[in-house]
Scaffold this motif. Structure first.
Motif, PDB file in Angstrom:
ATOM      1  N   GLU A  56      44.042  33.439  28.219  1.00  0.00           N
ATOM      2  CA  GLU A  56      45.154  33.034  27.355  1.00  0.00           C
ATOM      3  C   GLU A  56      44.642  32.362  26.076  1.00  0.00           C
ATOM      4  O   GLU A  56      45.115  32.659  24.978  1.00  0.00           O
ATOM      5  CB  GLU A  56      46.097  32.098  28.118  1.00  0.00           C
ATOM      6  CG  GLU A  56      47.344  31.741  27.347  1.00  0.00           C
ATOM      7  CD  GLU A  56      48.290  30.889  28.160  1.00  0.00           C
ATOM      8  OE1 GLU A  56      49.474  31.225  28.201  1.00  0.00           O
ATOM      9  OE2 GLU A  56      47.840  29.871  28.740  1.00  0.00           O
ATOM     10  N   ALA A  57      43.655  31.504  26.199  1.00  0.00           N
ATOM     11  CA  ALA A  57      43.072  30.837  25.030  1.00  0.00           C
ATOM     12  C   ALA A  57      42.358  31.850  24.133  1.00  0.00           C
ATOM     13  O   ALA A  57      42.430  31.751  22.900  1.00  0.00           O
ATOM     14  CB  ALA A  57      42.104  29.741  25.468  1.00  0.00           C
ATOM     15  N   LEU A  58      41.688  32.816  24.735  1.00  0.00           N
ATOM     16  CA  LEU A  58      41.013  33.863  23.976  1.00  0.00           C
ATOM     17  C   LEU A  58      42.031  34.702  23.200  1.00  0.00           C
ATOM     18  O   LEU A  58      41.856  34.970  22.009  1.00  0.00           O
ATOM     19  CB  LEU A  58      40.189  34.741  24.920  1.00  0.00           C
ATOM     20  CG  LEU A  58      39.538  35.995  24.331  1.00  0.00           C
ATOM     21  CD1 LEU A  58      38.617  35.655  23.166  1.00  0.00           C
ATOM     22  CD2 LEU A  58      38.784  36.749  25.427  1.00  0.00           C
ATOM     23  N   VAL A  59      43.099  35.102  23.852  1.00  0.00           N
ATOM     24  CA  VAL A  59      44.137  35.907  23.190  1.00  0.00           C
ATOM     25  C   VAL A  59      44.790  35.101  22.064  1.00  0.00           C
ATOM     26  O   VAL A  59      45.004  35.622  20.964  1.00  0.00           O
ATOM     27  CB  VAL A  59      45.188  36.403  24.208  1.00  0.00           C
ATOM     28  CG1 VAL A  59      46.391  37.016  23.514  1.00  0.00           C
ATOM     29  CG2 VAL A  59      44.559  37.410  25.172  1.00  0.00           C
ATOM     30  N   ALA A  60      45.086  33.842  22.310  1.00  0.00           N
ATOM     31  CA  ALA A  60      45.689  32.995  21.273  1.00  0.00           C
ATOM     32  C   ALA A  60      44.758  32.890  20.063  1.00  0.00           C
ATOM     33  O   ALA A  60      45.202  32.989  18.913  1.00  0.00           O
ATOM     34  CB  ALA A  60      46.021  31.613  21.830  1.00  0.00           C
ATOM     35  N   ALA A  61      43.468  32.719  20.293  1.00  0.00           N
ATOM     36  CA  ALA A  61      42.502  32.627  19.195  1.00  0.00           C
ATOM     37  C   ALA A  61      42.409  33.959  18.444  1.00  0.00           C
ATOM     38  O   ALA A  61      42.301  33.978  17.205  1.00  0.00           O
ATOM     39  CB  ALA A  61      41.132  32.204  19.722  1.00  0.00           C
ATOM     40  N   ALA A  62      42.444  35.067  19.172  1.00  0.00           N
ATOM     41  CA  ALA A  62      42.402  36.383  18.527  1.00  0.00           C
ATOM     42  C   ALA A  62      43.645  36.587  17.656  1.00  0.00           C
ATOM     43  O   ALA A  62      43.558  37.121  16.545  1.00  0.00           O
ATOM     44  CB  ALA A  62      42.292  37.486  19.580  1.00  0.00           C
ATOM     45  N   LEU A  63      44.794  36.133  18.130  1.00  0.00           N
ATOM     46  CA  LEU A  63      46.021  36.243  17.340  1.00  0.00           C
ATOM     47  C   LEU A  63      45.982  35.327  16.116  1.00  0.00           C
ATOM     48  O   LEU A  63      46.485  35.694  15.049  1.00  0.00           O
ATOM     49  CB  LEU A  63      47.252  35.943  18.202  1.00  0.00           C
ATOM     50  CG  LEU A  63      47.633  37.034  19.191  1.00  0.00           C
ATOM     51  CD1 LEU A  63      48.724  36.546  20.136  1.00  0.00           C
ATOM     52  CD2 LEU A  63      48.078  38.309  18.471  1.00  0.00           C
ATOM     53  N   GLY A 114      56.854  38.794  23.199  1.00  0.00           N
ATOM     54  CA  GLY A 114      57.716  39.519  24.130  1.00  0.00           C
ATOM     55  C   GLY A 114      57.041  39.793  25.453  1.00  0.00           C
ATOM     56  O   GLY A 114      57.670  39.737  26.512  1.00  0.00           O
ATOM     57  N   GLU A 115      55.762  40.058  25.410  1.00  0.00           N
ATOM     58  CA  GLU A 115      55.029  40.352  26.647  1.00  0.00           C
ATOM     59  C   GLU A 115      54.812  39.103  27.479  1.00  0.00           C
ATOM     60  O   GLU A 115      54.939  39.132  28.695  1.00  0.00           O
ATOM     61  CB  GLU A 115      53.685  41.006  26.313  1.00  0.00           C
ATOM     62  CG  GLU A 115      52.964  41.510  27.534  1.00  0.00           C
ATOM     63  CD  GLU A 115      51.687  42.268  27.208  1.00  0.00           C
ATOM     64  OE1 GLU A 115      50.945  42.557  28.164  1.00  0.00           O
ATOM     65  OE2 GLU A 115      51.413  42.563  26.028  1.00  0.00           O
ATOM     66  N   VAL A 116      54.491  38.003  26.829  1.00  0.00           N
ATOM     67  CA  VAL A 116      54.194  36.765  27.560  1.00  0.00           C
ATOM     68  C   VAL A 116      55.473  36.110  28.043  1.00  0.00           C
ATOM     69  O   VAL A 116      55.599  35.745  29.203  1.00  0.00           O
ATOM     70  CB  VAL A 116      53.364  35.798  26.679  1.00  0.00           C
ATOM     71  CG1 VAL A 116      53.230  34.443  27.328  1.00  0.00           C
ATOM     72  CG2 VAL A 116      52.008  36.405  26.397  1.00  0.00           C
ATOM     73  N   GLY A 117      56.416  35.918  27.125  1.00  0.00           N
ATOM     74  CA  GLY A 117      57.719  35.389  27.502  1.00  0.00           C
ATOM     75  C   GLY A 117      57.788  33.910  27.841  1.00  0.00           C
ATOM     76  O   GLY A 117      58.878  33.357  27.898  1.00  0.00           O
ATOM     77  N   ASP A 118      56.685  33.259  28.050  1.00  0.00           N
ATOM     78  CA  ASP A 118      56.665  31.841  28.429  1.00  0.00           C
ATOM     79  C   ASP A 118      56.630  30.996  27.163  1.00  0.00           C
ATOM     80  O   ASP A 118      55.635  30.990  26.442  1.00  0.00           O
ATOM     81  CB  ASP A 118      55.433  31.562  29.299  1.00  0.00           C
ATOM     82  CG  ASP A 118      55.255  30.099  29.671  1.00  0.00           C
ATOM     83  OD1 ASP A 118      56.108  29.271  29.300  1.00  0.00           O
ATOM     84  OD2 ASP A 118      54.245  29.788  30.318  1.00  0.00           O
ATOM     85  N   ILE A 123      50.031  31.466  23.287  1.00  0.00           N
ATOM     86  CA  ILE A 123      50.209  32.772  22.654  1.00  0.00           C
ATOM     87  C   ILE A 123      51.545  32.821  21.923  1.00  0.00           C
ATOM     88  O   ILE A 123      51.640  33.281  20.786  1.00  0.00           O
ATOM     89  CB  ILE A 123      50.089  33.901  23.700  1.00  0.00           C
ATOM     90  CG1 ILE A 123      48.655  33.957  24.242  1.00  0.00           C
ATOM     91  CG2 ILE A 123      50.527  35.244  23.126  1.00  0.00           C
ATOM     92  CD1 ILE A 123      48.467  34.810  25.475  1.00  0.00           C
ATOM     93  N   VAL A 124      52.586  32.322  22.560  1.00  0.00           N
ATOM     94  CA  VAL A 124      53.906  32.254  21.927  1.00  0.00           C
ATOM     95  C   VAL A 124      53.873  31.263  20.757  1.00  0.00           C
ATOM     96  O   VAL A 124      54.462  31.520  19.703  1.00  0.00           O
ATOM     97  CB  VAL A 124      55.003  31.895  22.955  1.00  0.00           C
ATOM     98  CG1 VAL A 124      56.346  31.663  22.282  1.00  0.00           C
ATOM     99  CG2 VAL A 124      55.115  32.999  24.010  1.00  0.00           C
TER     100      VAL A 124
END
Length: 194
Positions: A56-63, A114-118, A123-124
């Motif tokens: 999750e942290a990796l995806v957030a950083a990539a975004l 939309g995919e995460v939803g939380d 990420i959101v």
């Protein structure tokens, strides 16, 4: 005083961010496993967790990296117009070019949220931050164009921008940007530029 990261560390982190961004944009967050990220980036799994505590942290950083790059591109693509009003309409010219590009898969931030939803997910949070930055840029343009109710005009334009992105994703028709541009011209009460 802290030492700057070595080029090897920076390179490893960059490879992880680039691979993660490409993979989640192409296939989604849940469909992208850590094994695929490790394989695509060429970074050992142990190294991944030295840089990021979890996926999750990796995806957030990539975004976050995508946000920075996308906003730089979008601002640059809309800065050449000669007047503030022309800059507003050029938003949709830039979108048309993006919609026609290879690999266009819609808005990475809407897709991720939309995919995460939380709502509590980082990420959101990054997705919200991107939309806030985009809105702030559009608001800057509506104010420069001296529009009445520039904040409301900016919100309406953001709806047109995101709507065009969503429809272009589904229809695979870059000309959706032209329809959104015509709607923007009507909304803003001036004719579209040639």
């Amino acid at each position: 005083m802290a030492h700057p990261p070595s080029s090897a560390v920076t390179g490893t982190r960059q490879r992880l961010l680039q691979a993660t961004e490409q993979l989640i944009y192409a296939g989604g967050i849940h469909a992208t496993g850590m094994d695929l990220i490790v394989k695509t980036s060429g970074v050992a799994r142990k190294s991944v967790y030295q840089h990021f505590p979890n996926k999750e942290a990796l995806v957030a950083a990539a975004l976050q990296a995508r946000d920075e790059r996308w906003m730089q591109w979008f601002i640059g693509a809309t800065s050449a117009a000669v007047s503030p009003r022309a800059r507003l309409l050029s938003l949709f010219d830039a979108l048309r070019d993006w919609f026609a590009s290879d690999g266009f898969r819609g808005c990475a931030f809407l897709n991720a949220a939309g995919e995460v939803g939380d709502d509590s997910s980082p990420i959101v949070a990054v997705s919200r931050e991107h939309k806030a930055r985009l809105l702030a840029y559009v608001r800057e343009l509506t104010r420069a164009a001296a529009l009445p109710e520039p904040d409301e005009a900016a919100l309406q334009l953001l709806v047109l921008i995101d709507g065009a992105i969503a429809v272009a994703l589904v229809s695979r028709d870059p000309a959706i940007a032209d329809s959104a541009q015509r709607a923007a011209a009507r909304l803003l009460l001036f004719p579209p530029h040639p």
